[in-house]
Structure formats: C-alpha cells, structure tokens
Design a protein around this motif. Structure first.
Motif: not given
Length: 194
Positions: A73, A76-78, A135, A140-141, A143, A149, A187, A191
């Motif tokens: 986790t 990067p989530f992407e 997210l 992550h959030s 970004r 999210a 993205c 983002l």
C-alpha cells in the motif's frame, strides 16, 4: 471422496467457454466421468450448479483482488491499479475463472439475470469501497485532486470496465491499446499536477 468439487471445476470450464446455454449437464457429467443423474446428488438443477460455481468464483476473485491491492500500500496507487488491469487482461486469456466471471457479469443467463446481478452488484460496491479506503490513506490522498478518493475510485472502475469490455469483445492487444490511451488521461484527471 465427493465429486462435487470435480463437477464444479468441469462446469466452470464449460460455462467459461460455452456459456450457460452451451454447457449441458450431460457434457459436464461425461467430462467428470459420472452419469448425469449423479449430478443431482449434489445440485438441484443446472441453475443451482451455475450459481454455486458463480459464488465460488466470485469469492476467489474478490480475494485475489484484495490481495493484489493490499500487497504494497506504500507504492503509488496508480501503479497498483494499472497492474491490476493488466493482470485481469492476462487472466482473461489464461484463467477460466476470470473468463467465466467476466463473461457472466456482462452476459448473465437470462433465466438467472436477477440472481447473478444480486451477487455482482454487492461485489462491485465492495470493490469501490475498498478502492476508496486505499485512496483515502494519507500517502495517496495527498496526491489526489480535491474531488478525492471517491471520484478517483469511480473513475478507475469506469476505466477497468471499458478495458475489460474490449478484452471480452475483441482481443487483449486491443484492450492493451485502449489502456495505453486512457491511463495517462485517468492519472491526469485524478492526480494533482506535480
């Protein structure tokens, strides 16, 4: 030793390749090496067998998706989400469970439409909630654009749906081409510009 798992495994293969209508109980029984009436010792009907196989497959795929998303986790989530789409495209070509599940989500047997959708809709609702939770993690959030999210998760599911529909209807190569085109747009849309 029970033949129930063998019946389910063979039924899965036939449902994945030939659909509900094309997979007969007689062919399933022949492939298992039993007589057709023996199937009724484990399942009330072809519809019952189908729903058992569908539920089992849905549980397994849900576990796989969760494991994939939670494996790291911090990255990067992407990257995680793109790899998930690529894995599903690969699995669609090589894994009967994925082929079966996708085929039946898009084309459920008309006689079982309501029962299938009653299983599929909560599955996708849980997937969306899981993505939102991922997210929402601070790493992550921070970004994400202000919409956050929830919007990023819903947009991702829309991208996933489009790419997988292409894989089902055409080829993996065309689905990969679609992913290549849409991923940078996704993205940029979710983002914060760096």
């Amino acid at each position: 030793m029970t033949r129930k798992p063998a019946i389910e495994d063979v039924a899965l293969q036939l449902f994945a390749s030939e659909g509900f209508e094309g997979a007969s109980l007689g062919r399933i029984a022949d492939a298992v090496g039993i007589r057709k009436p023996s199937i009724y010792a484990h399942f009330r009907s072809k519809e019952d067998l189908f729903l058992c196989v569908f539920k089992r497959t849905l549980r397994r795929k849900q576990y796989m998706l969760l494991r994939h998303i939670l494996q790291d986790t911090a990255r990067p989530f992407e990257q995680t989400l793109r790899e998930l789409i690529e894995r599903l495209m690969d699995d669609h070509e090589s894994d009967a469970e994925t082929r079966f599940l996708l085929r039946m989500c898009y084309f459920p047997p008309s006689a079982l439409h309501d029962q299938v959708m009653a299983l599929v809709n909560p599955f996708f609702a849980q997937a969306e909630l899981g993505l939102i939770r991922l997210l929402e993690q601070p790493v992550h959030s921070e970004r994400l654009r202000p919409e956050g999210a929830q919007e990023a998760a819903l947009a991702y599911l829309t991208v996933l749906d489009g790419v997988m529909a292409e894989a089902i209807y055409t080829t993996r190569a065309k689905a990969a081409r679609r992913l290549e085109a849409i991923w940078p747009v996704y993205c940029r849309g979710v983002l914060i510009a760096e």
